[in-house]
Design a protein around this motif. Sequence first.
Motif, PDB file in Angstrom:
ATOM      1  N   LYS A   9       0.788  -1.247   0.000  1.00  0.00           N
ATOM      2  CA  LYS A   9       0.000   0.000   0.000  1.00  0.00           C
ATOM      3  C   LYS A   9       0.814   1.288   0.000  1.00  0.00           C
ATOM      4  CE  LYS A   9      -4.470  -1.343   0.389  1.00  0.00           C
ATOM      5  NZ  LYS A   9      -5.089  -1.366  -0.902  1.00  0.00           N
ATOM      6  N   ASN A  10       2.119   1.220  -0.291  1.00  0.00           N
ATOM      7  CA  ASN A  10       2.884   2.463  -0.415  1.00  0.00           C
ATOM      8  C   ASN A  10       2.846   2.918  -1.872  1.00  0.00           C
ATOM      9  OD1 ASN A  10       4.242   3.001   2.244  1.00  0.00           O
ATOM     10  ND2 ASN A  10       4.753   0.855   1.906  1.00  0.00           N
ATOM     11  N   LYS A  11       2.469   4.144  -2.080  1.00  0.00           N
ATOM     12  CA  LYS A  11       2.453   4.692  -3.447  1.00  0.00           C
ATOM     13  C   LYS A  11       3.865   4.707  -4.015  1.00  0.00           C
ATOM     14  CE  LYS A  11      -1.710   6.276  -4.613  1.00  0.00           C
ATOM     15  NZ  LYS A  11      -2.374   5.792  -5.815  1.00  0.00           N
ATOM     16  N   LEU A  12       4.015   4.409  -5.282  1.00  0.00           N
ATOM     17  CA  LEU A  12       5.349   4.391  -5.883  1.00  0.00           C
ATOM     18  C   LEU A  12       5.492   5.555  -6.859  1.00  0.00           C
ATOM     19  CD1 LEU A  12       5.760   0.570  -6.556  1.00  0.00           C
ATOM     20  CD2 LEU A  12       6.264   1.866  -4.502  1.00  0.00           C
ATOM     21  N   THR A  13       6.583   6.252  -6.715  1.00  0.00           N
ATOM     22  CA  THR A  13       6.781   7.412  -7.577  1.00  0.00           C
ATOM     23  C   THR A  13       8.266   7.579  -7.905  1.00  0.00           C
ATOM     24  OG1 THR A  13       6.193   9.726  -7.871  1.00  0.00           O
ATOM     25  CG2 THR A  13       6.969   9.123  -5.683  1.00  0.00           C
ATOM     26  N   GLY A  14       8.557   8.328  -8.955  1.00  0.00           N
ATOM     27  CA  GLY A  14       9.956   8.515  -9.364  1.00  0.00           C
ATOM     28  C   GLY A  14      10.187   7.870 -10.722  1.00  0.00           C
ATOM     29  N   THR A  15      11.452   7.582 -11.010  1.00  0.00           N
ATOM     30  CA  THR A  15      11.808   7.034 -12.324  1.00  0.00           C
ATOM     31  C   THR A  15      12.504   5.706 -12.149  1.00  0.00           C
ATOM     32  OG1 THR A  15      12.058   9.237 -13.230  1.00  0.00           O
ATOM     33  CG2 THR A  15      13.184   7.493 -14.421  1.00  0.00           C
ATOM     34  N   ILE A  16      12.118   4.777 -12.968  1.00  0.00           N
ATOM     35  CA  ILE A  16      12.773   3.472 -12.931  1.00  0.00           C
ATOM     36  C   ILE A  16      13.380   3.194 -14.301  1.00  0.00           C
ATOM     37  CG2 ILE A  16      10.580   2.247 -13.391  1.00  0.00           C
ATOM     38  CD1 ILE A  16      11.797   0.150 -11.409  1.00  0.00           C
ATOM     39  N   ARG A  17      14.678   2.862 -14.293  1.00  0.00           N
ATOM     40  CA  ARG A  17      15.364   2.619 -15.564  1.00  0.00           C
ATOM     41  C   ARG A  17      15.332   1.123 -15.862  1.00  0.00           C
ATOM     42  NH1 ARG A  17      19.967   1.349 -18.065  1.00  0.00           N
ATOM     43  NH2 ARG A  17      20.478   2.601 -19.894  1.00  0.00           N
ATOM     44  N   ILE A  18      14.812   0.792 -17.020  1.00  0.00           N
ATOM     45  CA  ILE A  18      14.681  -0.624 -17.384  1.00  0.00           C
ATOM     46  C   ILE A  18      16.026  -1.186 -17.862  1.00  0.00           C
ATOM     47  CG2 ILE A  18      13.511  -2.179 -19.043  1.00  0.00           C
ATOM     48  CD1 ILE A  18      11.858  -1.075 -16.529  1.00  0.00           C
ATOM     49  N   SER A  19      16.311  -2.397 -17.431  1.00  0.00           N
ATOM     50  CA  SER A  19      17.601  -3.046 -17.729  1.00  0.00           C
ATOM     51  C   SER A  19      17.575  -3.742 -19.090  1.00  0.00           C
ATOM     52  CB  SER A  19      17.894  -4.085 -16.646  1.00  0.00           C
ATOM     53  OG  SER A  19      17.805  -3.497 -15.380  1.00  0.00           O
ATOM     54  N   ILE A 240       2.682  -2.223 -15.234  1.00  0.00           N
ATOM     55  CA  ILE A 240       1.486  -2.735 -14.544  1.00  0.00           C
ATOM     56  C   ILE A 240       1.493  -2.261 -13.083  1.00  0.00           C
ATOM     57  CG2 ILE A 240       0.219  -4.805 -13.839  1.00  0.00           C
ATOM     58  CD1 ILE A 240       1.518  -6.230 -16.292  1.00  0.00           C
ATOM     59  N   ILE A 241       2.665  -2.339 -12.460  1.00  0.00           N
ATOM     60  CA  ILE A 241       2.769  -1.866 -11.070  1.00  0.00           C
ATOM     61  C   ILE A 241       2.347  -0.397 -10.987  1.00  0.00           C
ATOM     62  CG2 ILE A 241       4.429  -1.274  -9.216  1.00  0.00           C
ATOM     63  CD1 ILE A 241       5.985  -3.807  -9.910  1.00  0.00           C
ATOM     64  N   GLY A 242       2.876   0.418 -11.916  1.00  0.00           N
ATOM     65  CA  GLY A 242       2.547   1.849 -11.918  1.00  0.00           C
ATOM     66  C   GLY A 242       1.055   2.092 -12.120  1.00  0.00           C
ATOM     67  N   SER A 243       0.428   1.266 -12.950  1.00  0.00           N
ATOM     68  CA  SER A 243      -1.009   1.431 -13.210  1.00  0.00           C
ATOM     69  C   SER A 243      -1.834   1.071 -11.989  1.00  0.00           C
ATOM     70  CB  SER A 243      -1.445   0.535 -14.376  1.00  0.00           C
ATOM     71  OG  SER A 243      -0.655   0.801 -15.496  1.00  0.00           O
ATOM     72  N   LEU A 244      -1.249   0.302 -11.082  1.00  0.00           N
ATOM     73  CA  LEU A 244      -1.982  -0.100  -9.878  1.00  0.00           C
ATOM     74  C   LEU A 244      -1.701   0.812  -8.694  1.00  0.00           C
ATOM     75  CD1 LEU A 244      -1.593  -3.987 -10.010  1.00  0.00           C
ATOM     76  CD2 LEU A 244      -3.683  -2.656 -10.341  1.00  0.00           C
ATOM     77  N   ILE A 245      -0.421   1.188  -8.542  1.00  0.00           N
ATOM     78  CA  ILE A 245      -0.062   1.890  -7.310  1.00  0.00           C
ATOM     79  C   ILE A 245       0.976   3.001  -7.558  1.00  0.00           C
ATOM     80  CG2 ILE A 245       1.723   0.196  -6.557  1.00  0.00           C
ATOM     81  CD1 ILE A 245       0.129   0.511  -3.752  1.00  0.00           C
ATOM     82  N   GLY A 246       1.032   3.460  -8.806  1.00  0.00           N
ATOM     83  CA  GLY A 246       1.997   4.505  -9.155  1.00  0.00           C
ATOM     84  C   GLY A 246       1.420   5.894  -8.984  1.00  0.00           C
ATOM     85  N   GLU A 247       2.335   6.863  -8.846  1.00  0.00           N
ATOM     86  CA  GLU A 247       1.955   8.277  -8.836  1.00  0.00           C
ATOM     87  C   GLU A 247       2.959   8.942  -9.768  1.00  0.00           C
ATOM     88  OE1 GLU A 247       0.166   9.863  -4.873  1.00  0.00           O
ATOM     89  OE2 GLU A 247       2.220  10.574  -5.098  1.00  0.00           O
ATOM     90  N   ASN A 248       2.577   9.102 -10.999  1.00  0.00           N
ATOM     91  CA  ASN A 248       3.514   9.572 -12.026  1.00  0.00           C
ATOM     92  C   ASN A 248       4.798   8.757 -12.035  1.00  0.00           C
ATOM     93  OD1 ASN A 248       2.033  11.620 -13.204  1.00  0.00           O
ATOM     94  ND2 ASN A 248       2.455  12.959 -11.444  1.00  0.00           N
ATOM     95  N   LEU A 249       4.657   7.470 -12.025  1.00  0.00           N
ATOM     96  CA  LEU A 249       5.828   6.584 -12.057  1.00  0.00           C
ATOM     97  C   LEU A 249       6.331   6.525 -13.500  1.00  0.00           C
ATOM     98  CD1 LEU A 249       7.590   4.544 -10.457  1.00  0.00           C
ATOM     99  CD2 LEU A 249       6.020   2.779 -11.232  1.00  0.00           C
ATOM    100  N   LYS A 250       7.616   6.900 -13.675  1.00  0.00           N
ATOM    101  CA  LYS A 250       8.165   6.918 -15.044  1.00  0.00           C
ATOM    102  C   LYS A 250       8.963   5.636 -15.288  1.00  0.00           C
ATOM    103  CE  LYS A 250      10.670   9.860 -18.270  1.00  0.00           C
ATOM    104  NZ  LYS A 250      11.570  10.982 -18.414  1.00  0.00           N
ATOM    105  N   ILE A 251       8.523   4.863 -16.259  1.00  0.00           N
ATOM    106  CA  ILE A 251       9.240   3.638 -16.634  1.00  0.00           C
ATOM    107  C   ILE A 251      10.056   4.029 -17.863  1.00  0.00           C
ATOM    108  CG2 ILE A 251       8.990   1.232 -17.372  1.00  0.00           C
ATOM    109  CD1 ILE A 251       6.208   2.797 -15.446  1.00  0.00           C
ATOM    110  N   ASP A 252      11.364   4.135 -17.642  1.00  0.00           N
ATOM    111  CA  ASP A 252      12.229   4.804 -18.615  1.00  0.00           C
ATOM    112  C   ASP A 252      13.139   3.805 -19.339  1.00  0.00           C
ATOM    113  OD1 ASP A 252      13.036   7.059 -19.853  1.00  0.00           O
ATOM    114  OD2 ASP A 252      14.391   7.729 -18.275  1.00  0.00           O
TER     115      ASP A 252
END
Length: 417
Positions: A9-19, A240-252
């Motif tokens: 239940k913690n909102k996720l935010t920020g940028t995540i760099r895909i490997s 999918i994670i961002g669509s469920l519990i993200g707050e402007n989560l950037k998947i980069d």
Amino acid sequence: MKQIKIKGKNKLTGTIRISGAKNAAVALIPAAILSDEDVTICNVPEISDINSLEEILRYLDVKFSRATESIIINPKNMTNKEIPEDISRKLRASYYFMGALLSKYKKVEMYFPGGCNIGSRPINLHLDGFKKLGATVIEENDKYTIEAKKLIGTKIDLEIASVGATINIILAATKAKGTTTITNAACEPEIKNVCDLLNSMGAKITGAGTNTIKIKGVTKLKKGYVEVIPDRIEAGTYIIIGSLIGENLKIDNIIPEHLKALTTKLLESNANIEIGRDYVLASSSNDLKSVDVETYYFPGFPTDLQQPFSVYLTQTKGTSILKETIYENRFQNLYEIKKMGANVEINSNKGYIFGPTKLRGKTVNATDLRAGASLVLAALIAEGTTTINNADYILRGYEHITEKLTSLGAKIELTQI
Ligand code: EPU
């Protein structure tokens, strides 16, 4: 055993760099041994499947040096010898040494590969391809001896557009005499990535990324270079994670074109996503509605995202039907999320998900890599704490998953018990 604990239940935010993509990197490393000079592969993910391949390289006396994100492989003085069962069984992709060693030495001895238990996963199409190129295959108690006096280019029509068989036949045909044409070849982007490396080494391959691939055999391969493409399955999991519990989560650092089947379904179900040139921005939404999904070969909906997507569907309103067409046994995660409160039913290759339901933290078991990823998703949106046993599976394919999620605000802990 590794264990992951997540307080949800913690909102996720920020940028995540895909490997870099696991399923490309695990083929690129065996492909590199076709050369006699340095081969550089950049953007290699730090996952345990890569460590298992390094063990095979070491065993075959292949010189390599690994930096943070790259590997330089020099196979000049390598030795061709039987790959023992305990090493072959560590991962599925060990089977790419069949095509690579056969191509280079005209002989390979190794055991049936390992990999997640998600179906029977035979390798008959790989072996048939080798035979069509002129090899003999002897199988005894899961040990394969594959040998050829000469490999000669031919026409190979695959009965199933198998990723593994397509790549293995390409590897074997790269040093064959004459031209090999594969029809009904798999079109997954990882295949083009492998052909890009081989072509940079001097191979003559055209059509990768389409269902007809032509390989004109060459005698010698030289130094080569490639960058591993972004992992579309890791990216999809975080979208999918961002669509469920993200707050402007950037998947980069993604290639949105590779994720179209997923993003189309997400948009159809009202997900809050914005697709950029090389990123997706995802936020949660209260208005998600059910959608039906059927897995298929690329560019269809990837089977590897079916399990993570099943958790998304527990949060959508209405009944969703998930149809798995690639593997017979890829619903084991549904039994686990049921323990957490999901309302699901399984009928042969269809999963029925009735939503939305609240999920609660429980102790669950990762039965395979993507099942494990789906449990991470479930835990992130659940009330309370979830303990995921057998988390080793997850580390096979998701680079630094705990660090990445922590940096976004998740409460997640990895321990060895
Ligand atoms: N098949 C056969 N005979 C064969 C080969 C495949 O019947 O000789 C069947 C399989 O049983 C399956 C279908 O064909 O039903 C497709 O299998 P494919 O060969 O395409 O799968 P793979 O090469 O073994 C790769 C990925 C999988 C991913 C599939 C499909 C690697 C190392 N693995 O497997 O990744 O699900 O393609 O896209 O590249 C994962 O990453 O979690 C994973 C399982």
